[in-house]
Design an enzyme around this catalytic site. Structure first.
Site, mmCIF file in Angstrom:
data_model
loop_
_atom_site.group_PDB
_atom_site.id
_atom_site.type_symbol
_atom_site.label_atom_id
_atom_site.label_comp_id
_atom_site.label_asym_id
_atom_site.label_seq_id
_atom_site.Cartn_x
_atom_site.Cartn_y
_atom_site.Cartn_z
ATOM 1 N N CYS A 1 43.380 63.542 -9.887
ATOM 2 C CA CYS A 1 44.116 62.280 -9.954
ATOM 3 C C CYS A 1 44.378 61.818 -8.524
ATOM 4 O O CYS A 1 43.745 62.308 -7.595
ATOM 5 C CB CYS A 1 45.403 62.420 -10.774
ATOM 6 N N ASN B 1 47.878 64.494 -7.151
ATOM 7 C CA ASN B 1 47.890 65.878 -7.629
ATOM 8 C C ASN B 1 49.315 66.414 -7.817
ATOM 9 O O ASN B 1 49.593 67.578 -7.564
ATOM 10 C CB ASN B 1 47.074 66.784 -6.700
ATOM 11 N N CYS C 1 51.214 64.861 -10.744
ATOM 12 C CA CYS C 1 51.580 64.510 -12.125
ATOM 13 C C CYS C 1 50.443 64.778 -13.104
ATOM 14 O O CYS C 1 50.453 65.763 -13.827
ATOM 15 C CB CYS C 1 52.022 63.045 -12.229
ATOM 16 N N ARG C 2 49.457 63.900 -13.112
ATOM 17 C CA ARG C 2 48.425 63.954 -14.151
ATOM 18 C C ARG C 2 47.507 65.158 -14.034
ATOM 19 O O ARG C 2 47.311 65.892 -15.015
ATOM 20 C CB ARG C 2 47.597 62.669 -14.131
ATOM 21 N N SER C 3 46.897 65.374 -12.876
ATOM 22 C CA SER C 3 45.922 66.464 -12.784
ATOM 23 C C SER C 3 46.549 67.851 -12.881
ATOM 24 O O SER C 3 45.966 68.724 -13.534
ATOM 25 C CB SER C 3 45.028 66.326 -11.544
ATOM 26 N N ASP D 1 49.671 56.726 -14.968
ATOM 27 C CA ASP D 1 50.267 57.548 -13.919
ATOM 28 C C ASP D 1 51.783 57.565 -14.105
ATOM 29 O O ASP D 1 52.459 56.581 -13.807
ATOM 30 C CB ASP D 1 49.901 56.998 -12.549
#
Length: 152
Positions: free
Chosen positions: A9, A12, A14-16, A124
């Protein structure tokens, strides 16, 4: 057969890392031995743990991502990983800047593994605050990825 998966993301945090934590738990429950990691296209948060509200939401759902630390994507990731899964189209175009010449590592959208979901770009939650939605989407895509791995 994929032996290693990298989730990517922007920062690095939150999402990934959430995708990494969710997929790691899914893979372990299936007895799969894979290298699983995450990274960001930016260097803004290198060395930092996941964003506190994201970490709190993940823990509440049974995913411990507290030990993860943000890192930036590198050219070596194209050598080290069989599959790179990005969270949105911007990440997909950004990651291509790191691709070495003649490298053929597969880069795909993570949500392509959740075809029943109406969106292709993972929101995000650093901006949207939709932490539980991101976990839901990571679970759906992780299930689809597992099914693909089983079929190989």
């Amino acid at each position: 057969m994929y032996r290693s998966v990298l989730f990517v993301c922007l920062g690095n945090i939150c999402r990934s890392p959430t995708a990494e934590g969710v997929f790691r738990k899914f893979a372990e429950s299936e007895g799969l031995s894979l290298r699983i990691d995450s990274a960001g296209t930016s260097s803004w948060h290198v060395g930092e743990p996941p964003h506190p509200p994201m970490k709190k939401a993940a823990i509440a759902r049974g995913y411990d991502i507290t030990d993860l630390r943000a890192r930036q994507v590198s050219r070596l990731d194209f050598e080290d990983f069989d599959l790179i899964l990005v969270m949105d189209e911007k990440n997909k175009s950004e990651i291509e800047r790191y691709r070495p010449t003649d490298n053929t590592t597969l880069v795909e959208m993570f949500l392509d593994y959740a075809p029943d979901q109406p969106i292709r770009d993972m929101p995000d939650p650093y901006f949207t605050r939709t932490f539980n939605q991101v976990i839901d989407l990571c679970e759906a895509a992780s299930q689809g990825l597992l099914e693909r791995l089983r079929d190989q």
